[in-house]
Design an enzyme around this catalytic site. Sequence first.
Site, PDB file in Angstrom:
ATOM      1  N   CYS A  29      51.707  99.529  93.569  1.00  5.02           N
ATOM      2  CA  CYS A  29      51.465  98.546  94.613  1.00  5.02           C
ATOM      3  C   CYS A  29      50.034  98.028  94.492  1.00  5.02           C
ATOM      4  O   CYS A  29      49.266  98.478  93.668  1.00  5.02           O
ATOM      5  CB  CYS A  29      51.654  99.181  95.971  1.00  5.02           C
ATOM      6  SG  CYS A  29      53.203 100.074  96.102  1.00  5.02           S
ATOM      7  N   ARG A  56      51.357  92.430  88.549  1.00  4.92           N
ATOM      8  CA  ARG A  56      51.951  93.751  88.323  1.00  4.92           C
ATOM      9  C   ARG A  56      53.386  93.823  88.838  1.00  4.92           C
ATOM     10  O   ARG A  56      54.067  94.809  88.609  1.00  4.92           O
ATOM     11  CB  ARG A  56      51.086  94.832  88.975  1.00  4.92           C
ATOM     12  CG  ARG A  56      49.764  94.947  88.240  1.00  4.92           C
ATOM     13  CD  ARG A  56      48.751  95.688  89.028  1.00  4.92           C
ATOM     14  NE  ARG A  56      48.988  97.119  88.986  1.00  4.92           N
ATOM     15  CZ  ARG A  56      48.102  98.022  89.339  1.00  4.92           C
ATOM     16  NH1 ARG A  56      46.922  97.647  89.752  1.00  4.92           N
ATOM     17  NH2 ARG A  56      48.377  99.293  89.289  1.00  4.92           N
ATOM     18  N   TRP A  72      55.617  97.857  95.585  1.00  4.34           N
ATOM     19  CA  TRP A  72      56.576  98.147  94.517  1.00  4.34           C
ATOM     20  C   TRP A  72      57.321  99.381  95.005  1.00  4.34           C
ATOM     21  O   TRP A  72      56.803 100.477  94.966  1.00  4.34           O
ATOM     22  CB  TRP A  72      55.816  98.443  93.227  1.00  4.34           C
ATOM     23  CG  TRP A  72      56.676  98.721  92.064  1.00  4.34           C
ATOM     24  CD1 TRP A  72      57.151  99.932  91.639  1.00  4.34           C
ATOM     25  CD2 TRP A  72      57.175  97.767  91.141  1.00  4.34           C
ATOM     26  NE1 TRP A  72      57.904  99.775  90.529  1.00  4.34           N
ATOM     27  CE2 TRP A  72      57.942  98.467  90.198  1.00  4.34           C
ATOM     28  CE3 TRP A  72      57.068  96.379  91.032  1.00  4.34           C
ATOM     29  CZ2 TRP A  72      58.586  97.826  89.146  1.00  4.34           C
ATOM     30  CZ3 TRP A  72      57.708  95.757  89.976  1.00  4.34           C
ATOM     31  CH2 TRP A  72      58.446  96.473  89.058  1.00  4.34           C
ATOM     32  N   ASN A 101      48.869 103.056  98.348  1.00  2.35           N
ATOM     33  CA  ASN A 101      49.443 103.087  96.995  1.00  2.35           C
ATOM     34  C   ASN A 101      49.634 104.551  96.623  1.00  2.35           C
ATOM     35  O   ASN A 101      48.774 105.375  96.939  1.00  2.35           O
ATOM     36  CB  ASN A 101      48.475 102.504  95.964  1.00  2.35           C
ATOM     37  CG  ASN A 101      48.383 101.004  96.045  1.00  2.35           C
ATOM     38  OD1 ASN A 101      49.105 100.380  96.815  1.00  2.35           O
ATOM     39  ND2 ASN A 101      47.495 100.448  95.257  1.00  2.35           N
ATOM     40  N   GLY A 102      50.691 104.853  95.894  1.00  2.00           N
ATOM     41  CA  GLY A 102      50.898 106.232  95.453  1.00  2.00           C
ATOM     42  C   GLY A 102      52.119 106.832  96.127  1.00  2.00           C
ATOM     43  O   GLY A 102      52.944 106.113  96.699  1.00  2.00           O
ATOM     44  N   GLU A 122      54.227 102.806  62.208  1.00  2.00           N
ATOM     45  CA  GLU A 122      53.351 101.933  62.996  1.00  2.00           C
ATOM     46  C   GLU A 122      52.062 101.648  62.212  1.00  2.00           C
ATOM     47  O   GLU A 122      51.558 100.522  62.228  1.00  2.00           O
ATOM     48  CB  GLU A 122      53.067 102.594  64.356  1.00  2.00           C
ATOM     49  CG  GLU A 122      52.094 101.876  65.252  1.00  2.00           C
ATOM     50  CD  GLU A 122      52.489 100.447  65.619  1.00  2.00           C
ATOM     51  OE1 GLU A 122      53.627 100.038  65.350  1.00  2.00           O
ATOM     52  OE2 GLU A 122      51.633  99.727  66.149  1.00  2.00           O
ATOM     53  N   LYS A 167      50.839  97.917  61.160  1.00  2.00           N
ATOM     54  CA  LYS A 167      49.509  97.370  61.484  1.00  2.00           C
ATOM     55  C   LYS A 167      48.865  96.798  60.228  1.00  2.00           C
ATOM     56  O   LYS A 167      48.314  95.706  60.237  1.00  2.00           O
ATOM     57  CB  LYS A 167      48.565  98.445  62.064  1.00  2.00           C
ATOM     58  CG  LYS A 167      48.825  98.939  63.454  1.00  2.00           C
ATOM     59  CD  LYS A 167      48.532  97.975  64.555  1.00  2.00           C
ATOM     60  CE  LYS A 167      49.702  97.088  64.785  1.00  2.00           C
ATOM     61  NZ  LYS A 167      50.664  97.338  65.753  1.00  2.00           N
ATOM     62  N   GLU A 186      50.606  93.596  59.060  1.00  2.00           N
ATOM     63  CA  GLU A 186      50.425  92.491  60.007  1.00  2.00           C
ATOM     64  C   GLU A 186      49.080  91.788  59.824  1.00  2.00           C
ATOM     65  O   GLU A 186      49.017  90.571  59.843  1.00  2.00           O
ATOM     66  CB  GLU A 186      50.477  93.013  61.459  1.00  2.00           C
ATOM     67  CG  GLU A 186      51.863  93.189  62.027  1.00  2.00           C
ATOM     68  CD  GLU A 186      51.836  93.744  63.448  1.00  2.00           C
ATOM     69  OE1 GLU A 186      52.625  93.271  64.269  1.00  2.00           O
ATOM     70  OE2 GLU A 186      51.026  94.651  63.748  1.00  2.00           O
ATOM     71  N   HIS A 203      63.012 110.647  46.558  1.00  2.00           N
ATOM     72  CA  HIS A 203      64.297 109.943  46.421  1.00  2.00           C
ATOM     73  C   HIS A 203      64.103 108.459  46.123  1.00  2.00           C
ATOM     74  O   HIS A 203      65.006 107.665  46.382  1.00  2.00           O
ATOM     75  CB  HIS A 203      65.136 110.131  47.688  1.00  2.00           C
ATOM     76  CG  HIS A 203      65.499 111.568  47.928  1.00  2.00           C
ATOM     77  ND1 HIS A 203      66.341 112.263  47.095  1.00  2.00           N
ATOM     78  CD2 HIS A 203      65.096 112.451  48.878  1.00  2.00           C
ATOM     79  CE1 HIS A 203      66.460 113.507  47.530  1.00  2.00           C
ATOM     80  NE2 HIS A 203      65.706 113.652  48.610  1.00  2.00           N
ATOM     81  N   LYS A 256      52.410  86.685  69.538  1.00  2.00           N
ATOM     82  CA  LYS A 256      52.265  87.840  70.429  1.00  2.00           C
ATOM     83  C   LYS A 256      53.568  88.126  71.163  1.00  2.00           C
ATOM     84  O   LYS A 256      53.982  89.261  71.312  1.00  2.00           O
ATOM     85  CB  LYS A 256      51.141  87.554  71.433  1.00  2.00           C
ATOM     86  CG  LYS A 256      50.835  88.707  72.363  1.00  2.00           C
ATOM     87  CD  LYS A 256      50.081  89.791  71.630  1.00  2.00           C
ATOM     88  CE  LYS A 256      50.024  91.084  72.402  1.00  2.00           C
ATOM     89  NZ  LYS A 256      49.866  92.229  71.488  1.00  2.00           N
TER      90      LYS A 256
HETATM   91  C1  G6P Z   1      55.909  90.713  68.363  1.00  2.00           C
HETATM   92  C2  G6P Z   1      54.494  91.251  68.465  1.00  2.00           C
HETATM   93  C3  G6P Z   1      54.494  92.768  68.282  1.00  2.00           C
HETATM   94  C4  G6P Z   1      55.423  93.416  69.289  1.00  2.00           C
HETATM   95  C5  G6P Z   1      56.834  92.805  69.213  1.00  2.00           C
HETATM   96  C6  G6P Z   1      57.676  93.248  70.394  1.00  2.00           C
HETATM   97  O1  G6P Z   1      56.398  90.913  67.078  1.00  2.00           O
HETATM   98  O2  G6P Z   1      53.681  90.654  67.496  1.00  2.00           O
HETATM   99  O3  G6P Z   1      53.183  93.275  68.452  1.00  2.00           O
HETATM  100  O4  G6P Z   1      55.487  94.785  69.033  1.00  2.00           O
HETATM  101  O5  G6P Z   1      56.769  91.382  69.293  1.00  2.00           O
HETATM  102  O6  G6P Z   1      57.111  92.726  71.555  1.00  2.00           O
HETATM  103  P1  G6P Z   1      57.250  93.349  72.982  1.00  2.00           P
HETATM  104  O7  G6P Z   1      56.459  92.430  73.866  1.00  2.00           O
HETATM  105  O8  G6P Z   1      58.723  93.311  73.303  1.00  2.00           O
HETATM  106  O9  G6P Z   1      56.727  94.732  72.943  1.00  2.00           O
END
Ligand code: G6P
Length: 611
Positions: free
Chosen positions: A2, A27, A75, A100-101, A484, A488, A491, A507, A606
């Site tokens: 909240c 939020r 919320w 809140n909480g 991951e 990175k 990307e 393999h 993004k």
């Molecule tokens: C795009 C972004 C990634 C992200 C993916 C999923 O590919 O560049 O950084 O992980 O979308 O996005 P989301 O907002 O659903 O986590």
Amino acid sequence: MCGIVGAVAERNITTILIEGLKRLEYRGYDSAGLAVYTQQGQLERRRRIGKVSELETAVTAEPLVGNLGIAHTRWATHGAPTEHNAHPHFSGQDLAVVHNGIIENHESLREDLKGLGYAFTSQTDTEVIVHLINHILKTVPDLGDALKAAVKQLHGAYGLAVISAAQPDRLLAARSGSPLVIGLGHGENFLASDQLALRQVTDRFMYLEEGDIAEILRDQVTIWDQDGQLAQREAVQYHEGAEAADKGTYRHFMLKEIHEQPAVVQRTLEGRLTNDHVMVQAFGPQAAELFAKVRNVQIVACGTSYHAGMVARYWLESLAGIPCQVEVASEFRYRKVVVQPDTLFVSISQSGETADTLAALRNAKELGFLGSLAICNVGISSLVRESDLTLLTLAGPEIGVASTKAFTTQLVSLMLLTLALGRVRGTLEAGVEAELVEELRRLPSRLGEALAMDSTIEKTAELFADKHHTLFLGRGAQFPVAMEGALKLKEISYIHAEAYPAGELKHGPLALVDSDMPVVTVAPNNELLEKLKSNLQEVRARGGELVVFADEHAGLTNGEGTHVIKVPHIIDALAPILYTIPLQLLSYYVAVLKGTDVDQPRNLAKSVTVE
Ligand code: G6P
């Protein structure tokens, strides 16, 4: 999750309260309300279901003018989002509270207070606070002293604000497990759960610490610490945009966001833990009832969020004994899926707007899942609106396209889910939850230690600057961490990077290994370490150069073609979160060396709102 806003001023504070609530609405909220001490010398309240704009319309139609007030966006955790359950809550006509909480002992307090003749008008846990303070005021007439006495009886988490028509120059606040900040003005002062709410009126802030109680007058602020001693909290000047739109002293948003991780992980944990367990209510009002029926979990996500889901599968199965499947949303949505009975559908998304993830959720609703939970960073997103339950990751706005702090806060949220589900289902081993809660509390400082590896990793990055291919290896829950890490690197540096479970090396991918293909490995000190060491030998025997992020006690040392970077020891269950940090830093520094556009890499976006 909240939001709270409060103000004491010479001018009318109603518009300040409404504007503050609007700034907190990102939020995601289901109802809003405010209480103002009016010129007629009484407390008046307006509450509305829905967005803050509904409340604003109500206040425009029937204006409230006053110099002291508190406001709240809700919320729902206890009780549905109705007007009766919306804050502020009153006891009689003279006392109002926003909170809140979650107050965990609200049921017993409610029974006691009912016995004393207090009539309850909502299903919220908050209403016990206001009646409790009212009751104490009968023998302890000072509002500050009454609040101090009241919080001693509260178990759980709270950030709360109280005003009384009988003492109309004071705004009282208390913090334990849910953040509060005081905004300092000239001849006026403010309170909020997030400084964002107050940027329209001030740029000077004082952050309350755990256990603090504050008395806020127009021209004075007094704070007592958890032992009741007078305390000084530093006033901090806030520079516009420091949190989101500005890189501050950092060269790139990505580096800034990497370094924000201790703070945002701390925020993700705030108000969701007791001493020894995770609060199930943090997932929403129906969470306890729904979790009790869960026998399987299906996770769906894209990109980095999918990797978070893959880590969670290891946790859910090994710690909570709950079978879990994980799939990328773009596959799940087009596949004929057989749903096991009593399966919880969990979507993970930073933005909450990723088209495939949203479509998968919508499909899932037709498929007979038990219910849906969104782990998401944006409270007003479609994913959150359309899911039964939500846990917000609270990473704050992430600007760099390559996701960093969103990932680690997703992991923390998924660990909370694992513990909450495991406890409700009775499948956790004794003591596991208490131990992990303690370790989670230490996690922000452990992440800080990992960030201190920054300059070592910057040097290591030089090994990659002229390479075109790399291999990332991990075992167990570190396999998705390796995935991951590889994501990175590809990307932002455009170096081809593949991740493999280390056991799969022989393999196929071993055929690629030579001196031009560095192999990056994450090696915590767990039962898989010896197996991993054999895999590393396989690489060295083919002339492959190794970069190993290894537990300080793993017994791995530098040698020819082997670069070992020591990572502080951490409990194995949380190792995936810690080992993510050096891999983020590695990809960042490689990209900087290559001179690519770190924050906006080519061809990527993004938020992917197209299929
Ligand atoms: C795009 C972004 C990634 C992200 C993916 C999923 O590919 O560049 O950084 O992980 O979308 O996005 P989301 O907002 O659903 O986590």
